[in-house]
Scaffold this motif. Structure first.
Motif, mmCIF file in Angstrom:
data_model
loop_
_atom_site.group_PDB
_atom_site.id
_atom_site.type_symbol
_atom_site.label_atom_id
_atom_site.label_comp_id
_atom_site.label_asym_id
_atom_site.label_seq_id
_atom_site.Cartn_x
_atom_site.Cartn_y
_atom_site.Cartn_z
ATOM 1 N N ALA A 87 0.809 -1.217 0.000
ATOM 2 C CA ALA A 87 0.000 0.000 0.000
ATOM 3 C C ALA A 87 0.845 1.270 0.000
ATOM 4 O O ALA A 87 0.301 2.377 0.009
ATOM 5 C CB ALA A 87 -0.929 0.001 1.213
ATOM 6 N N TRP A 104 -7.041 0.009 1.675
ATOM 7 C CA TRP A 104 -6.424 -0.021 0.339
ATOM 8 C C TRP A 104 -6.507 -1.426 -0.255
ATOM 9 O O TRP A 104 -6.869 -1.597 -1.424
ATOM 10 C CB TRP A 104 -4.963 0.423 0.431
ATOM 11 C CG TRP A 104 -4.222 0.248 -0.863
ATOM 12 C CD1 TRP A 104 -4.112 1.150 -1.887
ATOM 13 C CD2 TRP A 104 -3.494 -0.919 -1.276
ATOM 14 N NE1 TRP A 104 -3.382 0.619 -2.913
ATOM 15 C CE2 TRP A 104 -2.988 -0.649 -2.564
ATOM 16 C CE3 TRP A 104 -3.221 -2.157 -0.685
ATOM 17 C CZ2 TRP A 104 -2.220 -1.576 -3.274
ATOM 18 C CZ3 TRP A 104 -2.470 -3.080 -1.389
ATOM 19 C CH2 TRP A 104 -1.965 -2.794 -2.667
ATOM 20 N N ALA A 105 -6.165 -2.438 0.517
ATOM 21 C CA ALA A 105 -6.128 -3.810 0.017
ATOM 22 C C ALA A 105 -7.495 -4.276 -0.467
ATOM 23 O O ALA A 105 -7.600 -5.033 -1.440
ATOM 24 C CB ALA A 105 -5.611 -4.752 1.101
ATOM 25 N N ASP A 106 -8.550 -3.816 0.189
ATOM 26 C CA ASP A 106 -9.892 -4.234 -0.191
ATOM 27 C C ASP A 106 -10.295 -3.680 -1.552
ATOM 28 O O ASP A 106 -11.124 -4.285 -2.246
ATOM 29 C CB ASP A 106 -10.899 -3.784 0.873
ATOM 30 C CG ASP A 106 -12.280 -4.373 0.651
ATOM 31 O OD1 ASP A 106 -12.378 -5.610 0.497
ATOM 32 O OD2 ASP A 106 -13.257 -3.599 0.632
ATOM 33 N N THR A 107 -9.722 -2.561 -1.952
ATOM 34 C CA THR A 107 -10.065 -1.950 -3.237
ATOM 35 C C THR A 107 -8.981 -2.145 -4.295
ATOM 36 O O THR A 107 -9.120 -1.674 -5.418
ATOM 37 C CB THR A 107 -10.345 -0.444 -3.065
ATOM 38 O OG1 THR A 107 -9.209 0.179 -2.450
ATOM 39 C CG2 THR A 107 -11.580 -0.221 -2.182
ATOM 40 N N HIS A 108 -7.910 -2.836 -3.943
ATOM 41 C CA HIS A 108 -6.807 -3.119 -4.874
ATOM 42 C C HIS A 108 -6.399 -4.591 -4.721
ATOM 43 O O HIS A 108 -5.245 -4.909 -4.455
ATOM 44 C CB HIS A 108 -5.610 -2.215 -4.602
ATOM 45 C CG HIS A 108 -5.881 -0.757 -4.781
ATOM 46 N ND1 HIS A 108 -6.544 0.004 -3.842
ATOM 47 C CD2 HIS A 108 -5.588 0.083 -5.817
ATOM 48 C CE1 HIS A 108 -6.636 1.260 -4.284
ATOM 49 N NE2 HIS A 108 -6.078 1.327 -5.472
ATOM 50 N N ARG A 109 -7.355 -5.477 -4.905
ATOM 51 C CA ARG A 109 -7.121 -6.885 -4.576
ATOM 52 C C ARG A 109 -6.067 -7.546 -5.465
ATOM 53 O O ARG A 109 -5.251 -8.336 -4.978
ATOM 54 C CB ARG A 109 -8.440 -7.657 -4.624
ATOM 55 C CG ARG A 109 -9.412 -7.220 -3.532
ATOM 56 C CD ARG A 109 -10.621 -8.113 -3.433
ATOM 57 N NE ARG A 109 -11.503 -7.683 -2.342
ATOM 58 C CZ ARG A 109 -12.544 -8.373 -1.907
ATOM 59 N NH1 ARG A 109 -12.862 -9.520 -2.482
ATOM 60 N NH2 ARG A 109 -13.276 -7.914 -0.905
ATOM 61 N N ASP A 110 -6.062 -7.248 -6.744
ATOM 62 C CA ASP A 110 -5.061 -7.848 -7.626
ATOM 63 C C ASP A 110 -3.653 -7.390 -7.255
ATOM 64 O O ASP A 110 -2.719 -8.200 -7.184
ATOM 65 C CB ASP A 110 -5.356 -7.503 -9.095
ATOM 66 C CG ASP A 110 -6.574 -8.226 -9.627
ATOM 67 O OD1 ASP A 110 -7.047 -9.174 -8.963
ATOM 68 O OD2 ASP A 110 -7.066 -7.849 -10.712
ATOM 69 N N ALA A 111 -3.506 -6.094 -7.019
ATOM 70 C CA ALA A 111 -2.198 -5.559 -6.644
ATOM 71 C C ALA A 111 -1.747 -6.128 -5.305
ATOM 72 O O ALA A 111 -0.567 -6.449 -5.116
ATOM 73 C CB ALA A 111 -2.265 -4.028 -6.575
ATOM 74 N N TRP A 112 -2.685 -6.273 -4.369
ATOM 75 C CA TRP A 112 -2.354 -6.822 -3.062
ATOM 76 C C TRP A 112 -1.933 -8.285 -3.190
ATOM 77 O O TRP A 112 -0.951 -8.716 -2.589
ATOM 78 C CB TRP A 112 -3.530 -6.655 -2.127
ATOM 79 C CG TRP A 112 -3.488 -7.388 -0.799
ATOM 80 C CD1 TRP A 112 -4.529 -7.996 -0.196
ATOM 81 C CD2 TRP A 112 -2.366 -7.573 0.074
ATOM 82 N NE1 TRP A 112 -4.136 -8.546 1.002
ATOM 83 C CE2 TRP A 112 -2.808 -8.304 1.192
ATOM 84 C CE3 TRP A 112 -1.028 -7.187 0.010
ATOM 85 C CZ2 TRP A 112 -1.966 -8.665 2.236
ATOM 86 C CZ3 TRP A 112 -0.181 -7.551 1.060
ATOM 87 C CH2 TRP A 112 -0.662 -8.279 2.158
ATOM 88 N N GLN A 137 -4.032 -14.982 -4.597
ATOM 89 C CA GLN A 137 -5.213 -14.407 -5.220
ATOM 90 C C GLN A 137 -6.494 -15.015 -4.652
ATOM 91 O O GLN A 137 -7.478 -14.303 -4.410
ATOM 92 C CB GLN A 137 -5.175 -14.627 -6.733
ATOM 93 C CG GLN A 137 -6.212 -13.816 -7.510
ATOM 94 C CD GLN A 137 -5.876 -12.333 -7.541
ATOM 95 O OE1 GLN A 137 -4.804 -11.949 -8.004
ATOM 96 N NE2 GLN A 137 -6.794 -11.509 -7.057
#
Length: 335
Positions: A59, A252-260, A276
């Motif tokens: 993040a 942040w992680a909840d709205t950027h799951r692929d990146a996370w 994933q």
């Protein structure tokens, strides 16, 4: 390893305060700390596989921290909290059960923030060729679980909901990596575990879910801190800032799951499909550390006491510190 970040430029007159008011069982809140003094602080953070370090790094929320961070890795929550109580670390994130066992041991820790995860990912797994078809059939069988972990609590409640107790099964207390080996080698009949290990076992060992945490787990996870760190002005200020960063990272992680998922896989060595799967199922989201959280934890603590797993009654409220509530509320609202 020591994670060093440069302090952002600030005016000499700037002070960092530990916001919030101590209530209930909290220790007195230290006074203001200057930016210069905060820059001298090294916050020692305990972490687990795919934990806070991975999240904050992904993040980009370690940038600009006005103190140093030193990381230590633990296999599960109980040894992390033991280290916090002993003063070896200042803070770390754990599941819902480790603070209860720590409280029973009169550990010198407090929980300072809380999040909730998808309880379907807290699972009781069996091998794909297992003859076991329901929880009742576990009577007399051997179940692997990390003692005092969130999986231990979920297992206790799952057994109770199906007319069994921990006395009706054989518990093999194993840390996750040991349990995974035992599971794949069929030396245990079932395994109580959490993500990302649930995802790993499903994808790599084709594990079957016998039961999950629905109705058996509250899905809570806590950021805990040592009472020594909370009583130290510099570390208290650092803890406030760190807790806010964790909340922002979870949002942040909840709205950027692929990146996370990609960052998580890179940081931990997990296969991307495992990361994933765990991320897509829904990870931790910050919630309010309110009376309902305390009551839910008290119910779990009482269940362990009734089983005589713990030596006596635990007063969970005495291990809760809400001094950072206002700052955490703002972080939840604003991201």
């Amino acid at each position: 390893m020591l994670w060093r970040k440069t302090m952002v430029a600030v005016a000499a007159a700037l002070v960092v305060t530990a916001c919030g008011t101590a209530t209930g069982g909290e220790a007195p809140v230290p006074g203001p700390v200057s930016a210069a003094d905060l820059a001298k602080v090294t916050l020692k953070v305990g972490d687990q596989k795919g934990g806070v370090k991975s999240l904050l790094t992904a993040a980009n929320l370690l940038q600009g921290a006005p103190y140093k961070i030193e990381w230590a890795t633990f296999t599960s929550g109980p040894p992390l909290l033991e280290a916090a109580s002993a003063g070896a670390i200042d803070t770390g994130r754990v599941g819902n059960t480790p603070p209860i066992f720590a409280a029973a041991a009169q550990a010198k820790i407090k929980v300072i923030s809380v999040s909730r995860s998808n309880v379907e990912r807290e699972a009781l797994l069996v091998p794909p060729d297992s003859p076991l078809q329901d929880v009742a059939s576990l009577k007399g069988k051997t179940i692997g679980v990390a003692k005092g972990s969130s999986a231990h609590g979920q297992l206790l409640n799952t057994l109770h909901r199906n007319g069994l107790s921990t006395k009706d099964v054989k518990l093999s207390f194993l840390q996750p990596s040991e349990a995974y080996a035992a599971f794949t080698q069929h030396t245990i009949d079932a395994w109580a575990i959490w993500d990302p290990y649930t995802a790993q076992a499903q994808l790599e060992a084709h594990a079957r879910v016998l039961a999950d945490g629905r109705g058996a787990s509250n899905g809570l996870g806590f950021l805990a801190a040592s009472t020594a760190a909370l009583g130290d002005p510099g570390k208290n200020a650092a803890l406030r800032d760190f807790a806010v960063r964790v909340v922002k990272a979870q949002k942040w992680a909840d709205t950027h799951r692929d990146a996370w998922a990609q960052a998580w896989a890179k940081e931990t060595g997990l296969k991307l499909d495992v990361a994933q799967k765990a991320v897509d199922a829904g990870r931790d989201l910050p919630v309010v550390l309110d009376d309902s959280v305390v009551a839910s934890e008290q119910q779990l603590a009482d269940a362990f006491t009734d089983e005589k797993t713990l030596p006596g009654k635990v007063d969970f409220a005495a291990y809760v510190d809400r001094r950072f509530a206002a700052d955490l509320d703002q972080a939840r609202s604003n991201g």
